[in-house]
Design a protein around this motif. Structure first.
Motif, short mmCIF file in Angstrom:
data_model
loop_
_atom_site.label_atom_id
_atom_site.label_comp_id
_atom_site.label_asym_id
_atom_site.label_seq_id
_atom_site.Cartn_x
_atom_site.Cartn_y
_atom_site.Cartn_z
N ASP A 70 -0.82 2.83 -5.62
CA ASP A 70 -0.68 2.14 -5.50
C ASP A 70 -0.77 0.57 -5.11
OD1 ASP A 70 1.84 1.86 -4.27
OD2 ASP A 70 0.92 4.00 -2.99
N ASP A 71 -0.02 -0.07 -4.49
CA ASP A 71 0.14 -1.67 -4.31
C ASP A 71 -1.08 -2.11 -4.01
OD1 ASP A 71 0.66 -4.32 -4.08
OD2 ASP A 71 2.73 -3.66 -2.76
N ALA A 72 -1.42 -2.61 -4.65
CA ALA A 72 -2.93 -3.19 -4.45
C ALA A 72 -3.20 -4.02 -2.87
CB ALA A 72 -3.86 -4.44 -5.51
N GLN A 73 -1.96 -4.35 -2.89
CA GLN A 73 -2.37 -5.79 -1.66
C GLN A 73 -0.49 -5.19 -0.63
OE1 GLN A 73 -1.77 -9.41 -3.47
NE2 GLN A 73 -3.10 -9.89 -2.84
N PRO A 74 -0.84 -3.74 0.06
CA PRO A 74 0.80 -4.12 0.14
C PRO A 74 1.04 -5.15 1.40
CG PRO A 74 -1.72 -2.45 1.35
CD PRO A 74 -1.70 -3.21 -0.02
N ALA A 75 0.57 -5.38 2.13
CA ALA A 75 0.79 -6.50 3.20
C ALA A 75 1.20 -7.35 2.21
CB ALA A 75 -0.79 -7.04 4.00
N ALA A 76 1.70 -7.89 1.20
CA ALA A 76 2.39 -9.23 0.52
C ALA A 76 3.59 -8.80 0.33
CB ALA A 76 1.48 -9.48 -1.24
N VAL A 77 4.24 -9.39 0.36
CA VAL A 77 6.22 -9.75 0.31
C VAL A 77 6.54 -8.82 -0.73
CG1 VAL A 77 8.07 -11.19 0.28
CG2 VAL A 77 5.82 -11.96 1.58
N GLY A 78 6.84 -8.12 -1.09
CA GLY A 78 7.86 -7.63 -2.80
C GLY A 78 8.83 -7.87 -2.58
N PRO A 82 12.32 -2.74 0.00
CA PRO A 82 11.12 -1.98 -0.87
C PRO A 82 11.94 -0.82 -1.82
CG PRO A 82 9.99 -3.34 0.83
CD PRO A 82 11.74 -3.77 0.96
N GLU A 83 12.88 -0.71 -0.69
CA GLU A 83 12.82 0.68 -1.03
C GLU A 83 14.13 0.87 -2.44
OE1 GLU A 83 11.99 3.53 0.37
OE2 GLU A 83 10.49 2.69 1.54
N THR A 84 15.05 -0.55 -2.17
CA THR A 84 15.61 -0.38 -3.61
C THR A 84 15.01 -0.84 -4.21
OG1 THR A 84 17.31 -0.96 -1.60
CG2 THR A 84 18.08 -1.75 -3.81
N CYS A 85 14.07 -1.88 -4.25
CA CYS A 85 13.02 -3.06 -5.43
C CYS A 85 12.27 -3.64 -4.74
CB CYS A 85 14.71 -4.37 -5.75
SG CYS A 85 13.76 -5.49 -6.99
N ASP A 86 11.18 -3.15 -5.47
CA ASP A 86 9.38 -4.16 -5.04
C ASP A 86 8.88 -4.03 -6.05
OD1 ASP A 86 8.19 -3.55 -3.22
OD2 ASP A 86 6.84 -1.67 -3.20
N ILE A 87 8.31 -5.28 -6.43
CA ILE A 87 7.73 -5.86 -7.36
C ILE A 87 5.75 -6.08 -6.22
CG2 ILE A 87 6.63 -7.91 -8.46
CD1 ILE A 87 10.04 -8.80 -7.81
N PHE A 88 5.18 -5.57 -7.14
CA PHE A 88 3.46 -5.49 -6.59
C PHE A 88 2.88 -5.26 -7.69
CE2 PHE A 88 4.95 -1.23 -6.67
CZ PHE A 88 4.20 0.07 -7.31
N HIS A 89 1.33 -5.47 -7.68
CA HIS A 89 0.90 -4.88 -8.44
C HIS A 89 -0.28 -3.81 -8.41
CE1 HIS A 89 -3.61 -5.89 -11.03
NE2 HIS A 89 -3.74 -5.21 -10.31
N PRO A 90 0.37 -2.91 -9.53
CA PRO A 90 -1.01 -1.93 -8.54
C PRO A 90 -2.58 -1.43 -8.30
CG PRO A 90 0.98 -1.19 -10.69
CD PRO A 90 0.98 -2.74 -10.49
N ALA A 91 -3.19 -0.41 -8.12
CA ALA A 91 -4.77 -1.39 -7.64
C ALA A 91 -5.16 -0.94 -8.53
CB ALA A 91 -5.14 -0.10 -6.65
N LYS A 92 -4.49 -0.47 -10.09
CA LYS A 92 -5.67 -0.03 -11.32
C LYS A 92 -4.91 -0.64 -12.19
CE LYS A 92 -6.04 4.42 -10.08
NZ LYS A 92 -6.55 5.92 -10.96
N ALA A 93 -3.98 -1.42 -12.10
CA ALA A 93 -3.39 -1.74 -13.52
C ALA A 93 -4.74 -3.03 -14.36
CB ALA A 93 -2.13 -2.81 -13.21
N PRO A 94 -3.75 -3.53 -15.25
CA PRO A 94 -5.15 -4.34 -15.48
C PRO A 94 -4.51 -6.26 -14.84
CG PRO A 94 -3.97 -3.61 -17.38
CD PRO A 94 -3.50 -2.86 -15.69
N GLN A 95 -6.05 -7.36 -15.34
CA GLN A 95 -5.35 -8.13 -13.82
C GLN A 95 -3.80 -8.50 -14.70
OE1 GLN A 95 -8.52 -10.54 -14.86
NE2 GLN A 95 -7.77 -12.60 -13.74
#
Length: 202
Positions: A70-78, A82-95
Motif C-alpha cells: 500500500d501507500d508508503a506515505q499514507p499521510a502524504a497528499v495524493g 483519493p476515492e476517485t483518483c489517488d497518486i502514491f508510491h507503493p511501499a514495495k515499488a522501486p525507488q
C-alpha cells in the motif's frame, strides 16, 4: 510394319525423355519457412506502456497492493479525491515510482525523481529529447509543455490506440516523456490516456 514399330518406339522414348526433363526442371517444393521468433519477454525492471513488473495497467488497486504494498506515505497528499483518483508510491515499488489509481484501477505509472528504471526503449530520467526522437522516429508526437518554455515539451509514443490528437480510448496505451527546459527527461509516464494529464489527477 518394322518402320511403324520403330516410329512408335522413337515417340515413346521422346515422351519419356520429356517427362524426365520436366521432373528435373520442376521447381523444388518450397521449404517450410522457419517460424518467426517469439517476442522476448520484457524484464521485470523495464517500464512499458502496459506496466512495470507485476504492476499492470488496468489491474485493481487491491491487486496492486498485493503485488507492491500500500501507500508508503499514507499521510502524504495524493489526489484531491483519493476515492476517485489517488497518486502514491507503493511501499514495495522501486525507488521513484509513483502509481495513479482512478476509480480503483491502476491507470498510470510514473518514473519521478530518484527513479533508475528504464523504458523498454532504454530511456530513463536524464536522457535527451533528441535521443528519444531519433529512436522513435515518426512514432513519437511532440507537444509543447504546458508550464515551461521550449525546449521543454512532452513526447508521446502510443503503442496502441493513440494518435496525435487528444486520446480518450481507455484501451489506448502509451508512454509520455516529460522534457524539462534543459532538453532532458524529467519524468516518464506510462499507461492509458491518463498519461496526458499534466496536473496530477487533472
Amino acid at each position: 510394319m518394322m518402320i511403324r514399330f520403330a516410329a512408335v518406339v522413337a515417340v515413346s522414348l521422346l515422351t519419356l525423355a520429356a517427362c524426365d526433363q520436366r521432373k528435373e526442371t520442376a521447381p523444388a517444393a518450397a521449404a517450410p519457412s522457419p517460424e518467426a521468433p517469439a517476442p522476448q519477454p520484457v524484464a521485470a525492471d523495464v517500464l512499458t506502456a502496459d506496466g512495470l513488473g507485476p504492476a499492470r495497467i488496468g489491474m485493481t488497486r487491491t491487486d496492486l497492493v498485493k503485488a507492491w504494498g500500500d501507500d508508503a506515505q499514507p499521510a502524504a497528499v495524493g489526489g484531491p479525491d483519493p476515492e476517485t483518483c489517488d497518486i502514491f508510491h507503493p511501499a514495495k515499488a522501486p525507488q521513484g515510482v509513483l502509481v495513479m489509481i482512478q476509480d480503483g484501477v491502476l491507470t498510470r505509472i510514473t518514473l519521478a525523481r530518484g527513479a533508475t528504471i528504464k523504458t523498454d526503449r532504454g530511456f530513463g530520467l536524464g536522457d535527451t529529447a533528441l535521443a528519444i526522437k531519433q529512436a522513435y522516429g515518426g512514432a513519437v508526437f511532440a507537444q509543447p509543455h504546458k508550464y515551461q518554455a521550449a525546449p521543454a515539451e512532452d513526447l508521446f509514443a502510443w503503442s496502441t490506440g493513440g494518435s496525435t490528437a487528444y486520446v480518450t480510448d481507455p484501451a489506448a496505451r502509451g508512454v509520455r516523456y516529460e522534457i524539462g527546459e534543459d532538453g532532458k527527461v524529467a519524468m516518464i509516464h506510462a499507461g492509458d490516456p491518463s498519461i496526458q494529464l499534466v496536473e496530477g489527477c487533472s
